[in-house]
Design an enzyme around this catalytic site. Structure first.
Site, PDB file in Angstrom:
ATOM      1  N   ASN A   9       0.864  -1.180   0.000  1.00 57.21           N
ATOM      2  CA  ASN A   9       0.000   0.000   0.000  1.00 57.21           C
ATOM      3  C   ASN A   9       0.904   1.236   0.000  1.00 57.21           C
ATOM      4  O   ASN A   9       1.513   1.557   1.018  1.00 57.21           O
ATOM      5  CB  ASN A   9      -0.889  -0.034   1.256  1.00 57.21           C
ATOM      6  N   TRP A  10       1.016   1.880  -1.154  1.00 56.38           N
ATOM      7  CA  TRP A  10       1.963   3.002  -1.275  1.00 56.38           C
ATOM      8  C   TRP A  10       1.405   4.279  -0.649  1.00 56.38           C
ATOM      9  O   TRP A  10       2.121   5.260  -0.514  1.00 56.38           O
ATOM     10  CB  TRP A  10       2.305   3.242  -2.742  1.00 56.38           C
ATOM     11  N   LYS A  11       0.136   4.284  -0.308  1.00 51.67           N
ATOM     12  CA  LYS A  11      -0.502   5.480   0.292  1.00 51.67           C
ATOM     13  C   LYS A  11      -0.235   6.694  -0.593  1.00 51.67           C
ATOM     14  O   LYS A  11      -0.155   6.566  -1.805  1.00 51.67           O
ATOM     15  CB  LYS A  11      -0.042   5.649   1.740  1.00 51.67           C
ATOM     16  N   HIS A  92      -9.457   0.813   5.456  1.00 54.19           N
ATOM     17  CA  HIS A  92      -8.150   1.081   6.072  1.00 54.19           C
ATOM     18  C   HIS A  92      -8.337   2.045   7.248  1.00 54.19           C
ATOM     19  O   HIS A  92      -9.142   2.969   7.174  1.00 54.19           O
ATOM     20  CB  HIS A  92      -7.191   1.660   5.033  1.00 54.19           C
ATOM     21  N   GLU A  94      -6.650   4.453   8.275  1.00 51.96           N
ATOM     22  CA  GLU A  94      -6.442   5.881   7.960  1.00 51.96           C
ATOM     23  C   GLU A  94      -7.705   6.487   7.361  1.00 51.96           C
ATOM     24  O   GLU A  94      -8.050   7.630   7.638  1.00 51.96           O
ATOM     25  CB  GLU A  94      -5.238   6.035   7.012  1.00 51.96           C
ATOM     26  N   GLU A 164      -4.966  -5.246  10.744  1.00 55.96           N
ATOM     27  CA  GLU A 164      -3.944  -4.224  10.912  1.00 55.96           C
ATOM     28  C   GLU A 164      -4.177  -3.475  12.224  1.00 55.96           C
ATOM     29  O   GLU A 164      -4.964  -2.517  12.263  1.00 55.96           O
ATOM     30  CB  GLU A 164      -4.001  -3.214   9.771  1.00 55.96           C
ATOM     31  N   GLY A 170       2.667   2.134  10.702  1.00 53.56           N
ATOM     32  CA  GLY A 170       3.580   3.255  10.516  1.00 53.56           C
ATOM     33  C   GLY A 170       4.319   3.659  11.781  1.00 53.56           C
ATOM     34  O   GLY A 170       4.972   4.705  11.818  1.00 53.56           O
ATOM     35  N   SER A 209       3.712  -2.271  10.318  1.00 46.08           N
ATOM     36  CA  SER A 209       5.173  -2.331  10.484  1.00 46.08           C
ATOM     37  C   SER A 209       5.751  -3.710  10.146  1.00 46.08           C
ATOM     38  O   SER A 209       6.700  -4.170  10.782  1.00 46.08           O
ATOM     39  CB  SER A 209       5.579  -1.888  11.892  1.00 46.08           C
ATOM     40  N   GLY A 230       2.986  -1.227   4.231  1.00 41.89           N
ATOM     41  CA  GLY A 230       3.000   0.204   3.944  1.00 41.89           C
ATOM     42  C   GLY A 230       4.421   0.669   3.673  1.00 41.89           C
ATOM     43  O   GLY A 230       4.947   0.534   2.568  1.00 41.89           O
ATOM     44  N   GLY A 231       5.075   1.220   4.701  1.00 35.20           N
ATOM     45  CA  GLY A 231       6.413   1.808   4.545  1.00 35.20           C
ATOM     46  C   GLY A 231       7.412   0.922   3.809  1.00 35.20           C
ATOM     47  O   GLY A 231       8.122   1.394   2.911  1.00 35.20           O
TER      48      GLY A 231
END
Ligand code: PGA
Length: 247
Positions: A9-11, A92, A94, A164, A170, A209, A230-231
């Site tokens: 997930n590149w956000k 998600h 976010e 998640e 993150g 993470s 993610g990251g």
């Protein structure tokens, strides 16, 4: 046999040049045959990348909960389907937190995606406060059931779940393998109650993470079928290392 999946997930990261370079590198990578690799770039890039899906499958990071209409700035499930997208992330944390998305909206999104032959990647997860007050599994199961309780077992088979924990996203703090496996097992038990034997076919991904240093241990757990990253999905080497972490 349920699928092993690693999804990135590149956000809202990577400019066009960086995103294209990463996409091209991943798309030429020889990933393990038995692992489904999905990336979710910013929606603006989807149409361009969708013409070139080689080893990769594409996901949208979002979809609107209405079929169409006067909703400025939004994208419909039908539009995603028209560019041959097979997956879409919904629910998600976010989006729940920053855009106040409700379980009812997430359910509508899920229905529209299924109608347009797109598999939803349905995210669920508790906050730290919810975990500390002992409510983590109640919250997670409620998020899942509100979005899916109306589905037939056959429809449910097209859904991918992603657990998640919000406190791990993150933050660099990963759930321990025991915490992650425990919640995944709770979800699997719930699924068995709802859809019987079909539950063994549903992939449940872990997100929060997840990185090359912990993916192996997480993916070795009985009920963890891969990761939503993610990251660590923003760099080819770490994403590829995670995809190679199944034993
Ligand atoms: P993270 O994000 O890997 O950076 O924690 C995961 C996610 O939000 O899906």
């Amino acid at each position: 046999m349920r699928k092993k999946i690693v999804a990135g997930n590149w956000k809202m990261n990577l400019n066009l040049q960086e995103a294209t370079a990463l996409y091209n590198e991943l798309n030429q990578t020889n990933f393990p045959n038995d692992v489904k690799i999905i990336v979710a770039p910013p929606s603006l890039y989807l149409s361009q990348f969708s013409r070139n899906q080689n080893y990769l499958s594409l996901a949208s990071q979002n979809v609107n909960d209405n079929e169409k209409g006067a909703i400025t700035g939004e994208i419909s499930a039908e539009m995603l389907s028209a560019i041959n997208l097979n997956y879409c992330i919904i629910g998600h944390s976010e989006r729940r937190a920053l855009f106040n998305e409700t379980d009812a909206q997430i359910k509508s999104k899920l229905d529209l995606l299924l109608k347009n032959n797109i598999s939803p990647i349905l995210c669920c997860g508790e906050t730290l406060k919810e975990r500390e007050s002992g409510n983590a599994s109640t919250i997670v199961l409620k998020q899942i059931s509100e979005a899916t309780k109306h589905l037939s077992p056959e429809e449910f088979q097209r859904v991918i779940l992603a657990y998640e924990p919000v406190w791990a996203i993150g933050t660099g703090v990963t759930a321990t393998t025991e915490q992650a496996q425990e919640m995944h097992a709770t979800i699997r038990t719930y699924l068995t109650k709802i859809i019987g034997d079909n539950s063994t076919e549903i992939s449940i991904l872990y997100g929060g993470s997840c990185k090359p240093t912990n993916a192996k241990e997480l993916f070795a757990c009985k009920d963890i079928d891969g990761g939503l990253i993610g990251g660590a999905a923003l760099k080819a080497d770490s994403f590829i290392a995670i995809a190679n972490s199944f034993s």
